[in-house]
Design a protein around this motif. Structure first.
Motif, PDB file in Angstrom:
ATOM      1  N   VAL A  70       1.018  -1.168  -0.028  1.00 52.92           N
ATOM      2  CA  VAL A  70       0.011   0.083   0.161  1.00 52.92           C
ATOM      3  C   VAL A  70       0.986   1.128   0.141  1.00 52.92           C
ATOM      4  O   VAL A  70       2.203   1.135  -0.157  1.00 52.92           O
ATOM      5  CB  VAL A  70      -1.148   0.061   0.998  1.00 52.92           C
ATOM      6  N   SER A  71       0.192   2.488  -0.083  1.00 55.26           N
ATOM      7  CA  SER A  71       0.839   3.771  -0.105  1.00 55.26           C
ATOM      8  C   SER A  71       1.740   4.063   1.213  1.00 55.26           C
ATOM      9  O   SER A  71       2.606   5.060   0.761  1.00 55.26           O
ATOM     10  CB  SER A  71      -0.235   4.846  -0.537  1.00 55.26           C
ATOM     11  N   ASN A  72       1.543   3.640   2.255  1.00 54.22           N
ATOM     12  CA  ASN A  72       2.507   3.998   3.465  1.00 54.22           C
ATOM     13  C   ASN A  72       2.157   3.238   4.534  1.00 54.22           C
ATOM     14  O   ASN A  72       1.272   2.394   4.304  1.00 54.22           O
ATOM     15  CB  ASN A  72       2.435   5.569   3.637  1.00 54.22           C
ATOM     16  N   GLY A  73       3.062   3.387   5.489  1.00 53.66           N
ATOM     17  CA  GLY A  73       2.819   2.319   6.865  1.00 53.66           C
ATOM     18  C   GLY A  73       1.366   2.601   7.449  1.00 53.66           C
ATOM     19  O   GLY A  73       0.841   1.681   8.140  1.00 53.66           O
ATOM     20  N   THR A 203      10.558   2.964  -0.275  1.00 54.93           N
ATOM     21  CA  THR A 203      10.047   3.107  -1.634  1.00 54.93           C
ATOM     22  C   THR A 203       9.791   4.585  -1.489  1.00 54.93           C
ATOM     23  O   THR A 203       8.726   4.814  -2.421  1.00 54.93           O
ATOM     24  CB  THR A 203       8.879   2.332  -1.661  1.00 54.93           C
ATOM     25  N   GLY A 204      10.621   5.527  -0.873  1.00 52.14           N
ATOM     26  CA  GLY A 204      10.058   6.951  -0.842  1.00 52.14           C
ATOM     27  C   GLY A 204       8.974   7.116   0.285  1.00 52.14           C
ATOM     28  O   GLY A 204       9.257   7.359   1.349  1.00 52.14           O
ATOM     29  N   GLU A 205       7.538   6.831  -0.221  1.00 53.57           N
ATOM     30  CA  GLU A 205       6.652   6.473   0.772  1.00 53.57           C
ATOM     31  C   GLU A 205       6.145   5.042   0.452  1.00 53.57           C
ATOM     32  O   GLU A 205       6.054   4.598  -0.567  1.00 53.57           O
ATOM     33  CB  GLU A 205       5.428   7.414   0.816  1.00 53.57           C
ATOM     34  N   GLY A 206       5.720   4.316   1.225  1.00 52.18           N
ATOM     35  CA  GLY A 206       5.180   2.927   1.146  1.00 52.18           C
ATOM     36  C   GLY A 206       4.994   2.172   2.383  1.00 52.18           C
ATOM     37  O   GLY A 206       5.520   2.423   3.396  1.00 52.18           O
ATOM     38  N   GLY A 207       4.062   1.160   2.048  1.00 45.27           N
ATOM     39  CA  GLY A 207       3.834   0.258   3.208  1.00 45.27           C
ATOM     40  C   GLY A 207       3.356  -1.319   2.864  1.00 45.27           C
ATOM     41  O   GLY A 207       3.104  -1.235   1.543  1.00 45.27           O
ATOM     42  N   LEU A 208       2.999  -2.017   3.516  1.00 43.65           N
ATOM     43  CA  LEU A 208       2.672  -3.479   3.394  1.00 43.65           C
ATOM     44  C   LEU A 208       2.148  -4.024   4.504  1.00 43.65           C
ATOM     45  O   LEU A 208       2.631  -3.921   5.747  1.00 43.65           O
ATOM     46  CB  LEU A 208       3.867  -3.975   2.720  1.00 43.65           C
ATOM     47  N   HIS A 226     -10.394   1.361  -3.508  1.00 40.86           N
ATOM     48  CA  HIS A 226     -11.574   2.176  -3.333  1.00 40.86           C
ATOM     49  C   HIS A 226     -12.629   1.210  -2.934  1.00 40.86           C
ATOM     50  O   HIS A 226     -13.886   1.517  -2.830  1.00 40.86           O
ATOM     51  CB  HIS A 226     -12.011   2.563  -4.702  1.00 40.86           C
ATOM     52  N   GLY A 227     -12.280  -0.222  -2.591  1.00 41.69           N
ATOM     53  CA  GLY A 227     -13.358  -0.921  -2.219  1.00 41.69           C
ATOM     54  C   GLY A 227     -14.071  -1.455  -3.760  1.00 41.69           C
ATOM     55  O   GLY A 227     -15.094  -2.187  -3.704  1.00 41.69           O
ATOM     56  N   ILE A 228     -13.120  -1.560  -4.631  1.00 42.75           N
ATOM     57  CA  ILE A 228     -13.637  -2.233  -5.999  1.00 42.75           C
ATOM     58  C   ILE A 228     -12.765  -3.350  -5.926  1.00 42.75           C
ATOM     59  O   ILE A 228     -11.587  -3.694  -5.674  1.00 42.75           O
ATOM     60  CB  ILE A 228     -12.970  -1.263  -7.082  1.00 42.75           C
ATOM     61  N   ASP A 247     -17.565  -2.113  -1.167  1.00 39.08           N
ATOM     62  CA  ASP A 247     -17.295  -1.651   0.158  1.00 39.08           C
ATOM     63  C   ASP A 247     -16.583  -0.068  -0.026  1.00 39.08           C
ATOM     64  O   ASP A 247     -16.224   0.214  -0.933  1.00 39.08           O
ATOM     65  CB  ASP A 247     -16.403  -2.360   1.083  1.00 39.08           C
ATOM     66  N   LEU A 248     -16.644   0.472   1.061  1.00 34.89           N
ATOM     67  CA  LEU A 248     -16.020   1.630   0.883  1.00 34.89           C
ATOM     68  C   LEU A 248     -14.690   1.730   1.340  1.00 34.89           C
ATOM     69  O   LEU A 248     -14.254   1.767   2.509  1.00 34.89           O
ATOM     70  CB  LEU A 248     -16.696   3.022   1.737  1.00 34.89           C
ATOM     71  N   GLY A 249     -13.732   1.728   0.339  1.00 35.32           N
ATOM     72  CA  GLY A 249     -12.327   1.774   0.358  1.00 35.32           C
ATOM     73  C   GLY A 249     -11.508   3.191   0.001  1.00 35.32           C
ATOM     74  O   GLY A 249     -12.258   4.115   0.276  1.00 35.32           O
ATOM     75  N   TYR A 250     -10.278   2.930  -0.108  1.00 27.62           N
ATOM     76  CA  TYR A 250      -9.746   4.113  -0.376  1.00 27.62           C
ATOM     77  C   TYR A 250      -8.804   4.077  -1.573  1.00 27.62           C
ATOM     78  O   TYR A 250      -8.501   3.044  -2.026  1.00 27.62           O
ATOM     79  CB  TYR A 250      -8.693   4.530   1.002  1.00 27.62           C
ATOM     80  N   ASN A 251      -8.065   5.194  -1.937  1.00 21.49           N
ATOM     81  CA  ASN A 251      -6.844   4.923  -2.786  1.00 21.49           C
ATOM     82  C   ASN A 251      -5.590   4.999  -1.757  1.00 21.49           C
ATOM     83  O   ASN A 251      -5.251   5.828  -1.922  1.00 21.49           O
ATOM     84  CB  ASN A 251      -6.768   5.986  -3.857  1.00 21.49           C
ATOM     85  N   TYR A 252      -5.220   3.721  -1.464  1.00 22.52           N
ATOM     86  CA  TYR A 252      -4.033   3.384  -0.934  1.00 22.52           C
ATOM     87  C   TYR A 252      -2.994   2.441  -1.898  1.00 22.52           C
ATOM     88  O   TYR A 252      -2.241   1.759  -1.171  1.00 22.52           O
ATOM     89  CB  TYR A 252      -4.555   2.462   0.514  1.00 22.52           C
ATOM     90  N   ARG A 253      -3.211   3.003  -3.067  1.00 24.46           N
ATOM     91  CA  ARG A 253      -2.175   2.042  -3.975  1.00 24.46           C
ATOM     92  C   ARG A 253      -0.761   2.761  -3.784  1.00 24.46           C
ATOM     93  O   ARG A 253      -0.404   3.680  -3.693  1.00 24.46           O
ATOM     94  CB  ARG A 253      -2.752   1.942  -5.406  1.00 24.46           C
TER      95      ARG A 253
END
Ligand SMILES: *Cc1c(COP(=O)(O)O)cnc(C)c1O
Length: 396
Positions: A70-73, A203-208, A226-228, A247-253
């Motif tokens: 994902v995009s950050n920790g 990764t600059g910013e990043g998480g997993l 996004h819950g897609i 579901d209601l997700g986010y853009n955490y890519r």
């Protein structure tokens, strides 16, 4: 004093070094740069093949069956708490001795963080204090591998099992570490990582998040998009347009060029941890004889990843406050820091959650005496000895 120390820089003496040594710093080499450039020339800048390749490498390292990048920790922690279905009314046990994100993720989902104090010698969450805080509403425990020292996962797992709780390891400090022969990333229901530049690999910013539960992994994959239920690349491959938001997700890519950097950085993780451990040993040997420095304990049969190196100063023996020690070391050009202000003492928590000093006395007392000293793989032996000389100069 017969054998007097050189004058501290803060009192007008010469600093031990001329340029500031930071407490942590990323290492980027030509291989890393080439790996990123290659992706920039490719068809997929995001949600392409490098994301899965990076996730695959992390599962191999940690022994977990699934990894979701994902995009950050902080997004990793949020995805973990979402996957566990933490809701308003649920309580989650957390440690105060961490970065605020470890507890904030519970608030994102409307849950209530409940602080449990730390062990005085490791500053890791104290398993013997958890049961007293468990109620009918408790759903999970978030343990933090503070400084890179894995928590006592045997004790934590036993409590989680007895009370049917999920166990989350915030392993942002501990990638590459291990506990009783088992790698960090496979020690809890869910384990989270950060790839911010101060961490072991960046990764600059990043998480997993790692897990061995396929359903939790799938929930997090949907949550980060996004819950897609399908991603852009899956639709490109099938030639269709249809997607459903369930579901209601986010853009955490995370992007492919970030994951390419992560893959390249992972190749150097072993060497970088070995260097961190060597610096820590040099510090331990130099500071153990100083009666005004207390080292943190290291338990047997663990591999400490040494994201950070902290000591607790004996303020009485030095006759200095932590603020004075901090200023004195900064004046020597040693980039000291403090990890952490206990989370429950932040104004937001006091005002919104009603926390106050006194609820975690061990963490609060440790905080008054804690200093983080520089540790990162590109430190030279001279840098390490500058830190040691600066700490030795504090004696009067
Ligand atoms: C760095 C860190 C985080 C947050 O990670 P970001 O990538 O900065 O969002 C969370 N928990 C701990 C213990 C950390 O050290």
């Amino acid at each position: 004093m017969s054998h007097s120390n050189p004058k501290l820089a803060i009192h007008g003496g010469n600093p031990v070094r001329q340029t500031l040594l930071p407490y942590g710093r990323q290492s980027i080499d030509e291989e890393d740069i080439a790996a990123v450039v290659e992706v920039l020339r490719s068809d997929w800048l995001t949600t392409g093949p490098k994301v899965g390749e990076f996730e695959q490498k992390i599962t191999a390292l940690t022994g977990a069956s699934h990894a979701v990048a994902v995009s950050n920790g902080t997004a990793a922690l949020h995805a973990a708490i979402y996957a566990l279905d933490i809701k308003p009314g649920d309580e989650v046990i957390v440690t105060p001795m961490t970065f605020a994100a470890s507890a904030n993720c519970v608030l994102y989902q409307g849950g209530t963080p409940v602080f449990v104090d730390v062990e005085p010698d490791t500053l890791l969450i104290d398993p013997t204090k958890i049961e007293a805080k468990i109620t009918a509403k408790t759903k999970a425990v978030i343990a933090v591998d503070y400084a890179g020292h894995p928590c006592d996962y045997d004790a934590l797992s036993a409590i989680a099992e007895r009370y049917q709780l999920a166990l989350v390891a915030d392993a942002c400090h501990a990638i590459g570490g291990s506990y009783h022969g088992r790698p960090v990333g496979s020690l809890a229901t869910l384990s989270t990582f950060s790839f911010h530049p101060v961490k072991h690999i960046t990764t600059g910013e990043g998480g997993l998040v790692t897990t061995s539960d396929p359903e939790l992994a799938q929930r997090m994959r949907v949550f980060r998009n996004h819950g897609i239920t399908t991603d852009h690349r899956q639709r490109a491959q099938s030639g269709g347009f249809f997607y459903e938001m369930v579901d209601l997700g986010y853009n955490y890519r995370i992007t492919d060029f970030q994951c390419a950097l992560g893959i390249s950085q992972l190749n150097k993780l072993g060497a970088s941890i070995a260097k961190r451990q060597q610096i820590a040993r040099t510090y331990d040997d130099a500071f153990r004889p100083l009666e005004y420095v207390n080292l943190l304990s290291v338990r047997p049969d663990i591999i400490h990843a040494y994201h950070l190196y902290m000591v607790q100063f004996d303020l009485q023996k030095l006759n200095m406050s932590r603020a004075e020690i901090f200023a004195a070391l900064r004046a020597e050009n040693i980039g000291v820091n403090v990890h952490y202000i206990p989370v429950h003492l932040h104004p937001y928590y006091r005002q919104q959650m009603g926390t106050a000093p006194g609820i975690c006395p061990v963490a609060e007392a440790a905080y008054e005496r804690l200093i983080t000293l520089p540790i990162f793989p590109q430190m030279t032996d001279d840098d390490t000895h500058d830190v040691i000389r600066a700490v030795q100069k504090l004696a009067r």
